[in-house]
Design an enzyme around this catalytic site. Structure first.
Site, mmCIF file in Angstrom:
data_model
loop_
_atom_site.group_PDB
_atom_site.id
_atom_site.type_symbol
_atom_site.label_atom_id
_atom_site.label_comp_id
_atom_site.label_asym_id
_atom_site.label_seq_id
_atom_site.Cartn_x
_atom_site.Cartn_y
_atom_site.Cartn_z
ATOM 1 N N HIS A 1 -0.679 3.696 -21.972
ATOM 2 C CA HIS A 1 -0.336 3.674 -20.778
ATOM 3 C C HIS A 1 -1.184 2.163 -19.727
ATOM 4 O O HIS A 1 -2.118 1.848 -18.981
ATOM 5 C CB HIS A 1 -0.813 4.621 -19.667
ATOM 6 C CG HIS A 1 0.099 4.120 -18.714
ATOM 7 N ND1 HIS A 1 1.061 4.646 -17.608
ATOM 8 C CD2 HIS A 1 0.727 3.267 -17.798
ATOM 9 C CE1 HIS A 1 1.701 4.550 -16.780
ATOM 10 N NE2 HIS A 1 1.234 3.489 -16.524
ATOM 11 N N TYR B 1 13.765 2.273 -11.863
ATOM 12 C CA TYR B 1 13.721 1.916 -10.614
ATOM 13 C C TYR B 1 14.459 0.363 -10.132
ATOM 14 O O TYR B 1 14.594 0.985 -8.711
ATOM 15 C CB TYR B 1 12.034 0.613 -11.063
ATOM 16 C CG TYR B 1 10.810 1.759 -10.949
ATOM 17 C CD1 TYR B 1 9.691 2.317 -9.576
ATOM 18 C CD2 TYR B 1 10.472 2.133 -11.723
ATOM 19 C CE1 TYR B 1 8.718 3.210 -10.217
ATOM 20 C CE2 TYR B 1 9.665 2.506 -12.436
ATOM 21 C CZ TYR B 1 8.504 3.345 -11.060
ATOM 22 O OH TYR B 1 7.551 4.252 -11.337
ATOM 23 N N GLU C 1 6.400 2.664 -21.940
ATOM 24 C CA GLU C 1 6.840 1.241 -21.280
ATOM 25 C C GLU C 1 6.338 -0.216 -22.171
ATOM 26 O O GLU C 1 6.041 -0.888 -21.660
ATOM 27 C CB GLU C 1 6.682 0.539 -19.591
ATOM 28 C CG GLU C 1 6.956 2.094 -18.872
ATOM 29 C CD GLU C 1 7.409 1.603 -16.670
ATOM 30 O OE1 GLU C 1 5.909 0.365 -16.579
ATOM 31 O OE2 GLU C 1 7.305 1.876 -16.660
ATOM 32 N N ARG D 1 2.342 14.568 -15.515
ATOM 33 C CA ARG D 1 2.318 13.237 -16.580
ATOM 34 C C ARG D 1 1.317 12.717 -15.965
ATOM 35 O O ARG D 1 1.120 11.596 -15.266
ATOM 36 C CB ARG D 1 3.694 12.231 -16.364
ATOM 37 C CG ARG D 1 2.990 11.538 -16.785
ATOM 38 C CD ARG D 1 4.818 10.489 -17.600
ATOM 39 N NE ARG D 1 4.444 9.973 -18.208
ATOM 40 C CZ ARG D 1 4.977 8.228 -17.788
ATOM 41 N NH1 ARG D 1 5.302 7.852 -16.679
ATOM 42 N NH2 ARG D 1 5.253 7.813 -18.880
ATOM 43 N N GLU E 1 9.447 8.427 -14.546
ATOM 44 C CA GLU E 1 9.172 7.990 -13.291
ATOM 45 C C GLU E 1 9.592 7.386 -13.140
ATOM 46 O O GLU E 1 10.694 6.597 -13.395
ATOM 47 C CB GLU E 1 7.770 6.943 -13.850
ATOM 48 C CG GLU E 1 6.711 6.546 -14.131
ATOM 49 C CD GLU E 1 5.732 5.550 -14.320
ATOM 50 O OE1 GLU E 1 6.495 4.087 -13.650
ATOM 51 O OE2 GLU E 1 5.270 5.423 -15.498
ATOM 52 N N ASN F 1 12.007 5.635 -17.391
ATOM 53 C CA ASN F 1 11.162 5.331 -16.492
ATOM 54 C C ASN F 1 12.624 4.360 -15.292
ATOM 55 O O ASN F 1 12.863 3.165 -16.071
ATOM 56 C CB ASN F 1 10.266 4.345 -16.603
ATOM 57 C CG ASN F 1 8.965 5.072 -16.815
ATOM 58 O OD1 ASN F 1 8.948 6.211 -16.765
ATOM 59 N ND2 ASN F 1 7.545 4.450 -17.145
HETATM 60 O O1 IFM Z 1 3.252 1.624 -11.375
HETATM 61 C C1 IFM Z 1 3.895 1.052 -12.433
HETATM 62 C C2 IFM Z 1 3.122 2.614 -13.758
HETATM 63 O O2 IFM Z 1 1.729 2.174 -14.180
HETATM 64 C C3 IFM Z 1 4.537 2.416 -14.680
HETATM 65 N N1 IFM Z 1 4.919 1.701 -14.082
HETATM 66 C C4 IFM Z 1 5.808 1.165 -13.182
HETATM 67 C C5 IFM Z 1 4.809 1.875 -11.864
HETATM 68 C C6 IFM Z 1 6.036 0.615 -10.932
HETATM 69 O O3 IFM Z 1 5.111 -0.015 -10.982
#
Ligand code: IFM
Length: 457
Positions: free
Chosen positions: A121, A301, A166, A77, A361, A299
């Site tokens: 992006h 985290y 995002e 990706r 992600e 995504n």
């Molecule tokens: O690096 C970023 C990415 O560009 C978008 N999602 C989160 C990642 C980590 O912060």
């Protein structure tokens, strides 16, 4: 050793983005992006750096594709830099910019790697920002034309498209918090931006489909599972608000539910919207945004634990609290919470029913450097990935149609306002020499891919 197997067709991949890795900021006719401008404005990026050179991927893409191949990676990706295609946002096409992505896609296919292209992006052409950027409907229209040109050129070979990465970050970090480009601190502007980003997605999906027959098209949202810090009604309400702000504001319109009414009311009460509400919405917009997609990218985290606050200057906004000990944070200061991924995937599946999901992600920032033997022993990243893979597998056992997983990121790279201080890569990048060293996590990931299974101990 016991292992957890994945379905045969499961897509294991890695992700990157244009501004974070490409460099070559002024080459072959590329125009200025909002990140060029922002990162060169004093005080905006922690270590004063920018993406002018980054990982020099623009010149080294063949080496990077070969590296992926050697790691057994079958899905990649990446994102396309709009200012390489239209240096001034629209109008004059810059063929050399488009040709770069043609060469990249050809190299990927030759290496047996499937391209997943993200159209946006975050590197908006600066000229469009000068007109108001995503606060303007005309930017959504320009995005559609840009998408058409890219899909027409690459659509015979690229069959997986992501419109936006995002939208929360584009709108809220960029226009409300000011931590990302373009660096505004204006809530009304951010809400208008969120609408135009979503509108541009809805407008672009049918255009991409018509230019890239048989392609699958989706959008990637960054989502954060939210939970209250205590059983109190106030903390529950803080959680509702945060979930609305971060998750539902984007999920609801994409899945045909309009903007959440409770959030519109909160925003009006806080003065973030006028009493008439979100006035940028025109008749038909919500139907456009609700276009049926082939997949949703998530995504993930971390989670958020919320406590209410009555601090008037914070406009009663909920406050995030940290419940995990610091040893369980990554270097971004984000709590490691794998089970949040399982909860999130199940929630989205049960509440919104996307046809298919990808984790587009997930990864961790740890700066473990090469040792004297040249090896990067990033055990913490291996544990992080393993536990998140297991959480995703558990969600699949619960019925979630998860089709693939992209580790963020292939390479250490430019981490936006944090500059080069944060290293998310499974491959170490020595920025002075541009040498790449696969970390232990990359070698471990290679075995996960080849076994199509994750060791559970
Ligand atoms: O690096 C970023 C990415 O560009 C978008 N999602 C989160 C990642 C980590 O912060």
């Amino acid at each position: 050793m016991s292992t957890l197997r994945f379905p045969n067709e499961f897509a294991w991949g890695v992700a990157t983005s244009s501004y974070q890795i490409e460099g070559a900021a002024t080459e072959d006719g590329r125009g200025e992006s909002i990140w060029d401008r922002f990162s060169k404005t004093a005080g905006k990026v922690e270590d004063g750096t920018n993406g002018d050179v980054a990982c020099d991927h623009y010149h080294r893409f063949r080496e990077d594709v070969a590296l992926m191949k050697s790691l057994g990676i079958k899905h990649y990706r990446f994102s396309i830099a709009w200012p390489r295609i239209f240096p001034t946002g629209r109008g004059r096409l810059n063929q050399p910019g488009l040709d770069f992505y043609g060469r990249l896609v050809d190299a990927l296919l030759e290496a047996g790697i499937e391209p997943f292209a993200t159209l946006y992006h975050w590197d908006l052409p600066q000229v469009l920002q000068d007109e108001g950027g995503w606060t303007r409907r005309s930017t959504a229209e320009a995005f559609v034309e840009y998408s058409r040109v890219v899909a027409r050129s690459l659509g015979d070979r690229v069959k997986k498209w992501i419109t936006h990465n995002e939208p929360w970050c584009t709108s809220m970090l960029g226009y409300m918090e000011g931590r990302h480009a373009p660096g505004l601190k204006d809530y009304r502007a951010a809400l208008a931006a969120s609408h135009h980003v979503l509108l541009s997605h809805g407008l672009a999906v049918p255009v991409i489909r018509s230019e890239s027959p048989g392609a699958e098209v989706g959008i990637t949202l960054n989502l954060v599972p939210a939970e209250p810090a205590s059983p109190s009604a106030a903390d529950h309400d803080a959680t509702r608000h945060f979930d609305g702000f971060f998750n539902r504001w984007f999920l609801d319109p994409v899945f045909g539910r309009h903007y959440p009414a409770d959030m519109v009311a909160d925003y009006i009460a806080a003065g973030h919207l006028p009493p008439e509400g979100l006035t940028v919405v025109q008749p038909g917009d919500l139907q456009t945004i609700a276009v049926k997609c082939d997949f949703l990218g998530i995504n993930y985290y971390n989670r958020a634990v919320l406590r209410s606050t009555a601090v008037p200057e914070a406009r009663n906004e909920p406050r995030k609290v940290f419940v995990a000990p610091e040893k369980d944070w990554t270097e971004m200061g984000w709590e490691v919470y794998p089970d949040g991924l399982r909860e999130l995937l199940l929630r989205v599946h049960l509440e919104y029913r996307p046809r298919k999901l990808y984790v587009t992600e997930n990864g961790a920032s740890y700066s473990t450097p090469p040792g004297a033997d040249g090896r990067v022993k990033d055990e913490k990243r291996i544990a992080f990935l393993r536990d998140h893979f297991i959480a995703a597998r558990r969600a699949m056992e619960g019925g979630v149609p998860l089709a693939g997983y992209f580790v963020w990121s292939l390479l250490d790279n430019f981490e936006w306002d944090r500059g080069y201080s944060q290293r998310f890569g499974i491959v170490w990048v020595d920025y002075a020499s541009q040498q790449r060293i696969p970390k232990d996590s990359a070698l471990w990931y290679r075995s996960v891919i080849s076994e199509n299974a994750v060791p559970t101990v």
